[in-house]
Design an enzyme around this catalytic site. Structure first.
Site, short mmCIF file in Angstrom:
data_model
loop_
_atom_site.label_atom_id
_atom_site.label_comp_id
_atom_site.label_asym_id
_atom_site.label_seq_id
_atom_site.Cartn_x
_atom_site.Cartn_y
_atom_site.Cartn_z
N CYS A 1 107.75 19.66 -28.32
CA CYS A 1 107.63 19.33 -26.89
C CYS A 1 108.29 20.37 -25.99
CB CYS A 1 108.25 17.97 -26.62
SG CYS A 1 107.53 16.68 -27.63
N ASN B 1 102.58 11.00 -23.90
CA ASN B 1 103.32 12.20 -24.30
C ASN B 1 102.35 13.17 -24.96
OD1 ASN B 1 104.96 14.09 -25.53
ND2 ASN B 1 106.42 12.60 -26.36
N HIS C 1 109.92 16.98 -19.19
CA HIS C 1 108.97 16.61 -20.25
C HIS C 1 108.65 15.12 -20.12
CE1 HIS C 1 107.02 15.99 -23.98
NE2 HIS C 1 108.06 15.41 -24.58
O1 UT7 Z 1 108.52 14.05 -26.99
C1 UT7 Z 1 109.48 14.27 -27.98
C2 UT7 Z 1 110.68 13.50 -27.74
N1 UT7 Z 1 110.40 12.09 -27.91
C3 UT7 Z 1 111.02 11.22 -27.19
O2 UT7 Z 1 111.75 11.60 -26.31
C4 UT7 Z 1 110.87 9.75 -27.52
C5 UT7 Z 1 112.19 9.05 -27.32
N2 UT7 Z 1 112.18 7.65 -27.68
C6 UT7 Z 1 111.54 6.70 -26.98
O3 UT7 Z 1 110.85 6.98 -26.03
C7 UT7 Z 1 111.78 5.26 -27.38
O4 UT7 Z 1 112.81 5.19 -28.35
C8 UT7 Z 1 110.52 4.52 -27.92
C9 UT7 Z 1 109.53 4.29 -26.78
C10 UT7 Z 1 109.88 5.37 -29.00
C11 UT7 Z 1 110.91 3.16 -28.48
O5 UT7 Z 1 111.60 2.40 -27.51
P1 UT7 Z 1 112.95 1.63 -27.90
O6 UT7 Z 1 113.36 0.88 -26.71
O7 UT7 Z 1 113.91 2.67 -28.43
O8 UT7 Z 1 112.46 0.62 -29.00
P2 UT7 Z 1 112.92 0.48 -30.52
O9 UT7 Z 1 112.41 1.64 -31.32
O10 UT7 Z 1 114.38 0.20 -30.56
O11 UT7 Z 1 112.14 -0.82 -30.94
C12 UT7 Z 1 112.50 -2.08 -30.37
C13 UT7 Z 1 111.57 -3.11 -30.96
C14 UT7 Z 1 111.48 -3.07 -32.49
O12 UT7 Z 1 111.36 -4.39 -32.95
P3 UT7 Z 1 112.65 -5.16 -33.59
O13 UT7 Z 1 113.06 -4.28 -34.74
O14 UT7 Z 1 113.66 -5.17 -32.49
O15 UT7 Z 1 112.09 -6.47 -33.94
C15 UT7 Z 1 110.18 -2.35 -32.74
O16 UT7 Z 1 109.59 -2.72 -33.96
O17 UT7 Z 1 110.24 -2.88 -30.47
C16 UT7 Z 1 109.33 -2.84 -31.59
N3 UT7 Z 1 108.23 -1.96 -31.26
C17 UT7 Z 1 107.12 -2.39 -30.62
N4 UT7 Z 1 106.78 -3.60 -30.15
C18 UT7 Z 1 105.59 -3.70 -29.55
C19 UT7 Z 1 108.12 -0.64 -31.52
N5 UT7 Z 1 106.93 -0.19 -31.05
C20 UT7 Z 1 106.30 -1.25 -30.49
C21 UT7 Z 1 105.07 -1.42 -29.85
N6 UT7 Z 1 104.75 -2.65 -29.39
N7 UT7 Z 1 104.21 -0.40 -29.66
#
Ligand code: UT7
Length: 327
Positions: free
Chosen positions: A113, A284, A254
């Site tokens: 990225c 993204n 980004h």
């Molecule tokens: O471009 C390169 C750099 N990349 C980035 O900067 C990405 C940085 N990270 C992020 O943007 C975020 O961490 C994400 C958007 C990827 C995820 O958001 P989060 O608030 O960190 O969620 P999480 O990974 O902690 O997941 C929370 C919950 C989980 O469920 P449990 O374990 O709490 O039951 C996931 O399984 O949300 C669940 N989850 C979803 N639920 C519905 C993960 N993806 C989804 C989804 N729909 N698509």
């Protein structure tokens, strides 16, 4: 002192759009979850027969057309991507042929990225040392080709796009005033696509290895480092430019997550309208996010000649960087 000035911009988003509602039919997710956690509403997806260089070519032609620089005078093509058409020949050579530019430097590089920022950093050095005069810098990604559409953790986040700029030699204050590029390879496991390279070639893959052909991301861990690295990089680039946060008219961060963008905005103490966001309609697109947003901001006249722009990014590698540019 010579520096790289942005003479023209261009971008391309494929026609096909996948909305959050479409994803509700594909994986266990909801428009509400995607919107509140990421800010993304829709993303563009390339056709099966549309490759990374096909998209790059359109963005490049648009950038050249708007630059006043003839394609005959391009003496360097820099191509940022993690989704090249093939291992080699590189995308820059494919573009050189399709654009019919002269014999020139034609280099692909992979900084995920942060690819576009790395490209600005390299281009400015090449121009300052008179190794090149007119550089075509392209960032193009077909992330749909390495996305696992059964993995809700990643598939809702990414889209396909290409963005390009023509950078030309400038001896005025217009151009890249300062830039910074850095890395932390110890965190390389957080964001990767392991399969298909020399470590794990296709012909050595067992059935359990196929998942390694898809992008993997530990989103939570990446999130924590992203804000810190994007803000510190912007600080380093401002120092190099001899500018302060309050000198910035706009930033284009980004576009990975609206919550990250919001935290960067708070750090820079900028008003909402000073931070360009198009993530809701692109998702993204890795290295392509900033040049696509830059092209849109210029076409929408949100950026004008003389404005001081900050760009900052963070990505797999880990890589990070920023640049401060007088438009
Ligand atoms: O471009 C390169 C750099 N990349 C980035 O900067 C990405 C940085 N990270 C992020 O943007 C975020 O961490 C994400 C958007 C990827 C995820 O958001 P989060 O608030 O960190 O969620 P999480 O990974 O902690 O997941 C929370 C919950 C989980 O469920 P449990 O374990 O709490 O039951 C996931 O399984 O949300 C669940 N989850 C979803 N639920 C519905 C993960 N993806 C989804 C989804 N729909 N698509």
């Amino acid at each position: 002192m010579l520096r790289a000035r942005i003479a023209g911009t261009g971008s391309y988003l494929p026609k096909k759009i996948l909305t959050n509602k479409d994803f509700e039919k594909i994986v266990d997710t909801s428009d509400e979850w995607i919107t509140t956690r990421t800010g993304i509403k829709e993303r563009h997806i390339a056709d099966d027969n549309e490759s990374t260089t096909d998209m790059a070519l359109i963005a490049a032609e648009r950038a050249i057309d708007s630059s006043g620089v003839s394609s005959d005078d391009i003496d360097c093509i820099l191509f940022a991507t993690v989704t090249p058409d093939m291992n080699f020949p590189n995308g820059a050579c494919i573009l050189q042929d399709k654009l019919q530019t002269q014999n020139c430097i034609a280099l692909d590089f992979s900084a995920a990225c942060t690819g576009f920022i790395y490209g600005l950093h390299l281009a400015n050095s090449l121009i300052a040392t008179e190794q090149a005069k007119n550089i075509l810098l392209v960032a193009s990604e077909k992330l749909s080709s390495i996305t696992d559409y059964t993995d809700r953790n990643t598939c809702v986040l990414f889209g396909d796009a290409a963005g390009a700029v023509v950078l030309t030699s400038s001896d005025t204050s217009q151009g890249i005033l300062g830039s910074y590029a850095g890395s932390d390879g110890s965190k390389r496991e957080l964001l990767k696509r392991e399969g298909g390279g020399s470590r794990l070639p296709y012909n050595k893959m067992g059935p359990f290895d196929y998942a390694k052909l898809y992008l993997y991301m530990d989103g939570k861990a990446i999130f924590k480092t992203a804000v810190q690295r994007m803000t510190s990089s912007l600080g380093f680039a401002l120092d190099k430019a001899g500018k302060k946060l309050e000198d910035l008219d706009m930033i284009i961060p980004h576009q990975a997550n609206l919550r990250i963008i919001e935290m960067v905005r708070e750090f820079a103490k900028l008003k909402e309208e000073q931070v360009y966001v198009n993530l809701h309609k692109t998702g993204n697109t890795s290295a392509a996010t900033i040049p696509v947003a830059l092209d849109e901001a210029i076409k929408e006249k949100k950026l004008k000649t003389g404005d001081i722009l900050g760009v900052t990014a963070f990505g797999g590698g880990l890589t990070y960087g920023a640049a401060v540019i007088e438009i």
